[in-house]
Design a protein around this motif. Structure first.
Motif, PDB file in Angstrom:
ATOM      1  N   SER A 119      12.704   7.101  11.636  1.00  0.00           N
ATOM      2  CA  SER A 119      13.503   5.882  11.789  1.00  0.00           C
ATOM      3  C   SER A 119      12.889   4.695  11.063  1.00  0.00           C
ATOM      4  O   SER A 119      13.554   3.686  10.834  1.00  0.00           O
ATOM      5  N   GLY A 120      11.614   4.814  10.706  1.00  0.00           N
ATOM      6  CA  GLY A 120      10.940   3.704  10.039  1.00  0.00           C
ATOM      7  C   GLY A 120      11.067   3.729   8.530  1.00  0.00           C
ATOM      8  O   GLY A 120      10.642   2.788   7.854  1.00  0.00           O
ATOM      9  N   SER A 121      11.656   4.783   7.981  1.00  0.00           N
ATOM     10  CA  SER A 121      11.751   4.926   6.532  1.00  0.00           C
ATOM     11  C   SER A 121      12.567   3.815   5.890  1.00  0.00           C
ATOM     12  O   SER A 121      12.139   3.202   4.906  1.00  0.00           O
ATOM     13  N   SER A 122      13.735   3.524   6.442  1.00  0.00           N
ATOM     14  CA  SER A 122      14.584   2.485   5.855  1.00  0.00           C
ATOM     15  C   SER A 122      13.940   1.114   5.987  1.00  0.00           C
ATOM     16  O   SER A 122      14.092   0.259   5.110  1.00  0.00           O
ATOM     17  N   THR A 123      13.197   0.904   7.082  1.00  0.00           N
ATOM     18  CA  THR A 123      12.481  -0.366   7.257  1.00  0.00           C
ATOM     19  C   THR A 123      11.468  -0.555   6.143  1.00  0.00           C
ATOM     20  O   THR A 123      11.368  -1.632   5.538  1.00  0.00           O
ATOM     21  N   PHE A 124      10.712   0.502   5.850  1.00  0.00           N
ATOM     22  CA  PHE A 124       9.711   0.427   4.781  1.00  0.00           C
ATOM     23  C   PHE A 124      10.365   0.133   3.434  1.00  0.00           C
ATOM     24  O   PHE A 124       9.899  -0.742   2.687  1.00  0.00           O
ATOM     25  N   LEU A 125      11.432   0.818   3.104  1.00  0.00           N
ATOM     26  CA  LEU A 125      12.074   0.620   1.810  1.00  0.00           C
ATOM     27  C   LEU A 125      12.596  -0.804   1.671  1.00  0.00           C
ATOM     28  O   LEU A 125      12.460  -1.426   0.614  1.00  0.00           O
ATOM     29  N   ASN A 126      13.178  -1.352   2.735  1.00  0.00           N
ATOM     30  CA  ASN A 126      13.650  -2.743   2.695  1.00  0.00           C
ATOM     31  C   ASN A 126      12.486  -3.713   2.568  1.00  0.00           C
ATOM     32  O   ASN A 126      12.553  -4.687   1.811  1.00  0.00           O
ATOM     33  N   ASP A 127      11.416  -3.452   3.310  1.00  0.00           N
ATOM     34  CA  ASP A 127      10.240  -4.317   3.256  1.00  0.00           C
ATOM     35  C   ASP A 127       9.582  -4.265   1.876  1.00  0.00           C
ATOM     36  O   ASP A 127       9.074  -5.275   1.378  1.00  0.00           O
ATOM     37  N   PHE A 128       9.579  -3.081   1.286  1.00  0.00           N
ATOM     38  CA  PHE A 128       8.959  -2.927  -0.032  1.00  0.00           C
ATOM     39  C   PHE A 128       9.685  -3.785  -1.065  1.00  0.00           C
ATOM     40  O   PHE A 128       9.042  -4.436  -1.906  1.00  0.00           O
ATOM     41  N   SER A 146       0.837  -1.205   0.000  1.00  0.00           N
ATOM     42  CA  SER A 146       0.000   0.000   0.000  1.00  0.00           C
ATOM     43  C   SER A 146       0.867   1.248   0.000  1.00  0.00           C
ATOM     44  O   SER A 146       0.457   2.309  -0.483  1.00  0.00           O
ATOM     45  N   GLY A 147       2.080   1.118   0.528  1.00  0.00           N
ATOM     46  CA  GLY A 147       3.016   2.239   0.556  1.00  0.00           C
ATOM     47  C   GLY A 147       3.410   2.729  -0.820  1.00  0.00           C
ATOM     48  O   GLY A 147       3.970   3.816  -0.961  1.00  0.00           O
ATOM     49  N   GLY A 148       3.103   1.946  -1.847  1.00  0.00           N
ATOM     50  CA  GLY A 148       3.333   2.396  -3.211  1.00  0.00           C
ATOM     51  C   GLY A 148       2.513   3.628  -3.547  1.00  0.00           C
ATOM     52  O   GLY A 148       2.807   4.341  -4.511  1.00  0.00           O
ATOM     53  N   SER A 174      -4.776  -4.255  13.861  1.00  0.00           N
ATOM     54  CA  SER A 174      -3.654  -3.993  14.774  1.00  0.00           C
ATOM     55  C   SER A 174      -2.302  -4.106  14.072  1.00  0.00           C
ATOM     56  O   SER A 174      -1.395  -3.297  14.324  1.00  0.00           O
ATOM     57  N   THR A 175      -2.148  -5.089  13.177  1.00  0.00           N
ATOM     58  CA  THR A 175      -0.873  -5.275  12.479  1.00  0.00           C
ATOM     59  C   THR A 175      -0.591  -4.134  11.512  1.00  0.00           C
ATOM     60  O   THR A 175       0.505  -3.559  11.493  1.00  0.00           O
ATOM     61  N   THR A 176      -1.579  -3.802  10.691  1.00  0.00           N
ATOM     62  CA  THR A 176      -1.367  -2.744   9.706  1.00  0.00           C
ATOM     63  C   THR A 176      -1.242  -1.375  10.393  1.00  0.00           C
ATOM     64  O   THR A 176      -0.443  -0.539   9.974  1.00  0.00           O
ATOM     65  N   ARG A 177      -2.010  -1.173  11.448  1.00  0.00           N
ATOM     66  CA  ARG A 177      -1.932   0.103  12.181  1.00  0.00           C
ATOM     67  C   ARG A 177      -0.553   0.289  12.809  1.00  0.00           C
ATOM     68  O   ARG A 177       0.026   1.381  12.763  1.00  0.00           O
ATOM     69  N   ALA A 178      -0.013  -0.782  13.366  1.00  0.00           N
ATOM     70  CA  ALA A 178       1.320  -0.705  13.982  1.00  0.00           C
ATOM     71  C   ALA A 178       2.372  -0.372  12.934  1.00  0.00           C
ATOM     72  O   ALA A 178       3.310   0.396  13.197  1.00  0.00           O
ATOM     73  N   TYR A 179       2.203  -0.926  11.731  1.00  0.00           N
ATOM     74  CA  TYR A 179       3.170  -0.652  10.671  1.00  0.00           C
ATOM     75  C   TYR A 179       3.064   0.797  10.205  1.00  0.00           C
ATOM     76  O   TYR A 179       4.080   1.450   9.923  1.00  0.00           O
ATOM     77  N   VAL A 180       1.839   1.308  10.115  1.00  0.00           N
ATOM     78  CA  VAL A 180       1.631   2.709   9.750  1.00  0.00           C
ATOM     79  C   VAL A 180       2.334   3.612  10.766  1.00  0.00           C
ATOM     80  O   VAL A 180       3.037   4.568  10.401  1.00  0.00           O
ATOM     81  N   GLN A 181       2.163   3.298  12.048  1.00  0.00           N
ATOM     82  CA  GLN A 181       2.778   4.105  13.101  1.00  0.00           C
ATOM     83  C   GLN A 181       4.293   4.029  13.045  1.00  0.00           C
ATOM     84  O   GLN A 181       4.992   5.044  13.199  1.00  0.00           O
ATOM     85  N   LEU A 182       4.824   2.820  12.825  1.00  0.00           N
ATOM     86  CA  LEU A 182       6.271   2.641  12.729  1.00  0.00           C
ATOM     87  C   LEU A 182       6.849   3.446  11.565  1.00  0.00           C
ATOM     88  O   LEU A 182       7.849   4.160  11.721  1.00  0.00           O
ATOM     89  N   SER A 183       6.219   3.332  10.409  1.00  0.00           N
ATOM     90  CA  SER A 183       6.755   3.962   9.202  1.00  0.00           C
ATOM     91  C   SER A 183       6.501   5.461   9.155  1.00  0.00           C
ATOM     92  O   SER A 183       7.068   6.155   8.302  1.00  0.00           O
ATOM     93  N   SER A 184       5.654   5.960  10.039  1.00  0.00           N
ATOM     94  CA  SER A 184       5.426   7.400  10.120  1.00  0.00           C
ATOM     95  C   SER A 184       6.610   8.113  10.749  1.00  0.00           C
ATOM     96  O   SER A 184       6.791   9.321  10.560  1.00  0.00           O
ATOM     97  N   SER A 190       8.462   7.202   2.817  1.00  0.00           N
ATOM     98  CA  SER A 190       7.471   6.638   3.729  1.00  0.00           C
ATOM     99  C   SER A 190       6.434   7.663   4.182  1.00  0.00           C
ATOM    100  O   SER A 190       5.654   7.385   5.097  1.00  0.00           O
ATOM    101  N   SER A 191       6.402   8.830   3.551  1.00  0.00           N
ATOM    102  CA  SER A 191       5.479   9.886   4.000  1.00  0.00           C
ATOM    103  C   SER A 191       4.009   9.501   3.821  1.00  0.00           C
ATOM    104  O   SER A 191       3.136  10.072   4.475  1.00  0.00           O
ATOM    105  N   TYR A 192       3.741   8.540   2.947  1.00  0.00           N
ATOM    106  CA  TYR A 192       2.369   8.032   2.790  1.00  0.00           C
ATOM    107  C   TYR A 192       1.799   7.610   4.133  1.00  0.00           C
ATOM    108  O   TYR A 192       0.630   7.867   4.439  1.00  0.00           O
ATOM    109  N   TYR A 193       2.609   6.965   4.953  1.00  0.00           N
ATOM    110  CA  TYR A 193       2.128   6.461   6.238  1.00  0.00           C
ATOM    111  C   TYR A 193       1.831   7.603   7.212  1.00  0.00           C
ATOM    112  O   TYR A 193       0.924   7.489   8.045  1.00  0.00           O
ATOM    113  N   THR A 194       2.563   8.684   7.092  1.00  0.00           N
ATOM    114  CA  THR A 194       2.258   9.866   7.902  1.00  0.00           C
ATOM    115  C   THR A 194       0.896  10.422   7.525  1.00  0.00           C
ATOM    116  O   THR A 194       0.094  10.790   8.387  1.00  0.00           O
TER     117      THR A 194
END
Length: 328
Positions: free
Chosen positions: A291-300, A192-194, A278-288, A255-259
């Motif tokens: 520090s979560g930006s690099s995690t999102f890019l690797n996960d993507f 969805s971060g796309g 709960s899972t998707t919400r936690a990921y949104v919060q992390l990537s917002s 990762s600004s989409y998550y913000t």
């Protein structure tokens, strides 16, 4: 200590690389599939993509979307590229695909490849590689693309309607849609971060602004200030206007989409729905968080490899089309 950390980081990257390699091989794909049959294949695709994106950077988002729409219907087989015929309406003409753009990039790459290596490189592989190279051209992440896909011969518009997750899906529907393709809840929120790049047409979300429950109301899950802003852009019945999915950052892959989603400003109901699990919400919060930006890019990167393996045709299945818009 520093050497130990470097060794651990290297080991983790090696494990991930082996996982991706094994996953691809399990599907009949492999890295550098065309190394002998068409050594210049990936270079030709990359150069073609670069030529287009350098002139029109906004093409990156629709080319990424095209790969997604292809893989979710009959697997990653290039069926989204086929034209309708007098006896069949193809996926390309289904409502969800009528706003797809970038076919000229695929056709240009295919034409160049047919000159260099006639009848070797599939349109399905071109779609997958172009999506990666287009994202990379706008400074997005790189992911390895195992190749060896073959092209499907069937494309049915109604299958696009039943297989593509709709912008009005709730979280239960989204999870079920992704699970049916072998993708996890994490893959759902990551892919969805796309939406960090690209646009959304008013017709995909105006119900949230003017008639959410059929009573002339607005979607209570959406930020009211954002609703007011969107109403200035999208009037009832507007079928031509579009807005950025990630306002102010729609041409930057980050990762600004998550913000945006965290602020209840996700454009589609399917974006807002990420806050309802709960899972998707936690990921949104992390990537917002920064520090979560690099995690999102690797996960993507990892989720894109998984998506690119959905229902692939390999070996003697399907065909290698001479033209991507029609079967041989």
């Amino acid at each position: 200590m520093a050497n130990s950390k470097l060794l651990l980081a290297f080991s983790l990257h090696l494990v991930l690389a082996l996982f991706v390699f094994d996953l691809a091989n399990a599907q009949g794909l492999k890295l550098e599939f065309y190394k002998k049959s068409c050594p210049s294949a990936e270079y030709i695709i990359k150069k073609t993509t670069k030529d287009f994106i350098s002139r029109a950077p906004t093409l990156a988002a629709p080319l990424l979307r095209m790969h997604f729409h292809d893989c979710f219907v009959r697997g990653c087989d290039g069926s989204v590229l086929l034209n309708s015929t007098s006896s069949n309406q193809a996926e390309k003409d289904a409502i969800p695909n009528q706003t797809l753009r970038g076919y000229q990039v695929i056709d240009a790459a295919k034409a160049a490849l047919e000159k260099a290596c006639p009848g070797v490189v599939s349109c399905a592989d071109i779609v997958a590689l172009v999506a990666r190279d287009a994202v990379l051209e706008i400074n997005g992440p790189f992911w390895s693309v195992p190749t060896g896909r073959r092209d499907g011969r069937v494309s049915i518009a109604s299958e696009a309607l039943t297989n593509l997750p709709a912008p009005f899906f709730n979280i239960t529907q989204l999870i079920a849609s992704f699970a049916s393709k072998g993708l996890s809840v994490k893959d759902l929120v990551v892919l969805s971060g796309g939406h960090t790049i690209g646009i959304g047409h008013c017709t995909s979300f105006t119900n949230r602004l003017y008639n959410f429950t059929g009573r002339g109301d607005t979607d209570p899950s959406m930020d009211q200030n954002y609703i007011a802003n969107l109403k200035n852009r999208c009037k009832p019945g507007d079928t031509t206007t579009f807005v950025q999915m990630d306002p102010g950052s729609s041409q930057k892959f980050d990762s600004s989409y998550y913000t945006v989603v965290g602020k209840r400003r996700g454009l589609f109901q399917s974006d807002a729905a990420l806050l309802d699990d709960s899972t998707t919400r936690a990921y949104v919060q992390l990537s917002s968080n920064p520090s979560g930006s690099s995690t999102f890019l690797n996960d993507f990167e990892e989720s894109m490899v998984k998506m690119g393996n959905i229902g692939v045709l390999t070996g003697s299945s399907g065909e290698i089309r001479k033209q991507c818009s029609r079967i041989n």
